[in-house]
Design a protein around this motif. Sequence first.
Motif, PDB file in Angstrom:
ATOM      1  N   GLU A 498     -38.026 -40.759 -12.357  1.00  0.00           N
ATOM      2  CA  GLU A 498     -37.627 -39.569 -13.100  1.00  0.00           C
ATOM      3  C   GLU A 498     -38.755 -39.128 -14.024  1.00  0.00           C
ATOM      4  O   GLU A 498     -39.551 -39.935 -14.491  1.00  0.00           O
ATOM      5  N   GLU A 499     -38.827 -37.826 -14.295  1.00  0.00           N
ATOM      6  CA  GLU A 499     -39.860 -37.312 -15.185  1.00  0.00           C
ATOM      7  C   GLU A 499     -39.624 -37.801 -16.612  1.00  0.00           C
ATOM      8  O   GLU A 499     -38.493 -38.039 -17.032  1.00  0.00           O
ATOM      9  N   ALA A 500     -40.736 -37.945 -17.341  1.00  0.00           N
ATOM     10  CA  ALA A 500     -40.652 -38.469 -18.709  1.00  0.00           C
ATOM     11  C   ALA A 500     -40.519 -37.324 -19.723  1.00  0.00           C
ATOM     12  O   ALA A 500     -41.083 -36.242 -19.522  1.00  0.00           O
ATOM     13  N   ILE A 501     -39.780 -37.570 -20.791  1.00  0.00           N
ATOM     14  CA  ILE A 501     -39.642 -36.615 -21.893  1.00  0.00           C
ATOM     15  C   ILE A 501     -40.523 -37.111 -23.036  1.00  0.00           C
ATOM     16  O   ILE A 501     -40.346 -38.220 -23.539  1.00  0.00           O
ATOM     17  N   MET A 502     -41.501 -36.289 -23.422  1.00  0.00           N
ATOM     18  CA  MET A 502     -42.443 -36.685 -24.452  1.00  0.00           C
ATOM     19  C   MET A 502     -41.749 -36.848 -25.797  1.00  0.00           C
ATOM     20  O   MET A 502     -40.842 -36.074 -26.149  1.00  0.00           O
ATOM     21  N   ILE A 503     -42.192 -37.861 -26.552  1.00  0.00           N
ATOM     22  CA  ILE A 503     -41.601 -38.129 -27.871  1.00  0.00           C
ATOM     23  C   ILE A 503     -42.627 -37.815 -28.959  1.00  0.00           C
ATOM     24  O   ILE A 503     -43.802 -37.585 -28.691  1.00  0.00           O
TER      25      ILE A 503
END
Length: 657
Positions: A498-503
């Motif tokens: 799954e694509e990553a969500i930047m933090i």
Amino acid sequence: MIGKMLGNRYEILEQIGIGGMSVVYKAKCHLLDRYVAIKVLKEDLTNDEEFIKKFRKESQAAASLSHPNIVNIYDVGYDKIDGKDIHYIVMEYINGKTLKEVITEKGKLSELEALDYSTQIAEALKHAHKNHIIHRDIKPHNIMITEDNIVKVTDFGIARAVTSSTITTTSNVLGSVHYFSPEQARGGYTDEKSDIYSLGIVMYEMLTGKVPFNGETPIGVALKHVQDEIIPPILENPNISPSFNKIILKCVQKRQSDRYQNVDELLVDLKNIYVNKNGVSSDITTDETLDMTRLIPPVSDKILNNENKNKKNNINRNTKGETHTKKKTTVVAIISAFILTSLLFVGYLQLRNSFSNDDYIVTPKLIGISEEEARKKAEDMGFELDIVDRVQSSDFEEGIIISQNVEEGVKIKPGYPIGVVISLGSENVEVPNLVNKSITEAERLLKEAGLKLGNNIDYEFHDSIPIDYVISQSIEPYTAIAPNTRVDLVISKGPEVEEAIMIQLVGENVNKAISEIKNLGLAIGDIKYESSDNYAANIVMEQSEEPGSTLKPGTKINLKVSSGPASTPPSDPNVPGGEETPGAEEFSINLTVTPFADKDETEITIIRKQDGDTSTVYTKKHKSTDGTFDIPVTGKKGAVFEVYYDGIFQYSKSIEG
């Protein structure tokens, strides 16, 4: 396994082979600074007590052998990596090709090459048999040829010490189906003569370019070893000398008692070919010749009738004919008619020609012409054309004559039958099973089978099949198809991630930020340091991707990190983490790096931690072909250097001063 270290000594570099029980890797022994081959038991077998036992037996059997034509065993070991049991054997690394690869490249070998390789293989088996070890899996794939043409027999994977009760159970027949003996196919008693049979099949393949038996299924091939007669190799390749033909046929007799009784006997005949001008071994008697050459294709009633008619006028010219039994006379007649290599037949015709030159026909050349053209010649010249057999051939198109049993130029009586073998066209080849093989291994297997990699290679995600391994193939395994057919593949891209969500990383310590980036499946990009009055040293001030943005796995994240205020006065060097006095001595050390062997390029990054400051002192992409090399770095006493490959931490090293 690539990049792993076994026994704190052997660094795995690349996969070079795979078998039924194990995977073979090229590795570097850091203790002795040499390359070795390491055979690792397959992961799915490590919990199987029976396979572990066989693997250990292989180690013990092979380690007891020491011969220039047998691959040396250096070490046997066990390790645990990432929670997995690793059983392995360390062997001599051979820089060369398998005999199978040599045959595939050349099509067929010259008799001199085949004789040389056969003698060396026999010498290896002689040594093993004297140590009470049967190989039981002799095949071209298990025979390495060095660059100096030295044979190295390898893979004693199913060898075991000979005992008085050496029995192969029918439920667990071992060996490769195209090369194993009838007794192995039946699940019967195996001994040294089983290896001799397999060597005979290997010699057959070296000289003809193909195995004598093939089929749509392994069971079908096994049954042919038990039931079918082998076509003499000289019918497939007329350039084979009669003596070598006889040796091969004696090796592949159905009954063990009819073969060479030991390898010493075989070596005598192989070596006699070198010294006998006509290539006929003095140790092969006429009776033995009859036993060997009776292994011929089925003979039609028409041919038998013709031979019985000619027998009355021709065979009785030999004064010994009266003393032969009717059975032997019939066998000799069949041999005379249909075995191209029968010197007795040619000698007889030449003797008959010396009696009279009247009313004879000079045998024409029939090889290379069509069956229709040959029948017209037979009608015009007055001889009879008999079809002995029809066989598949990669050298002749369908319907073309590939051999004749009376040589061109020999004089024969009108009406005499000339037997011929006619081509059925190219022999079909068997499609190998490519599923769960790496794309490199799949391409090699296709090449060995005489096939080609397809033009349509698709890639799909797969939860269980690793990246770059075959998910499916366009033609089912074990299907018989024409040579050079292309087989398309579907290759795994690994599990779909799954694509990553930047933090948010700004305000975090740089080390924590690096850890967070890795946990997201992202990569470390450039890390730059700048002085700041607003951020303490080692705190992230900027990030290349905004928090909340959607990113693909492996995306590089660049960071800008504070190095502290521009005019920070030197801190007390006695305080932990404080700077040393200005002008403190710097030292130089070398950091050893090795780019990933399974990737074209590896980005190598070195981060220095010194005086509470973290900075990138080296970052550059290196090719896998660069091998192992050193990178010099400098720093003060106590400085720590961390080495990363493509953002993945490898090791750290400090300056002791």
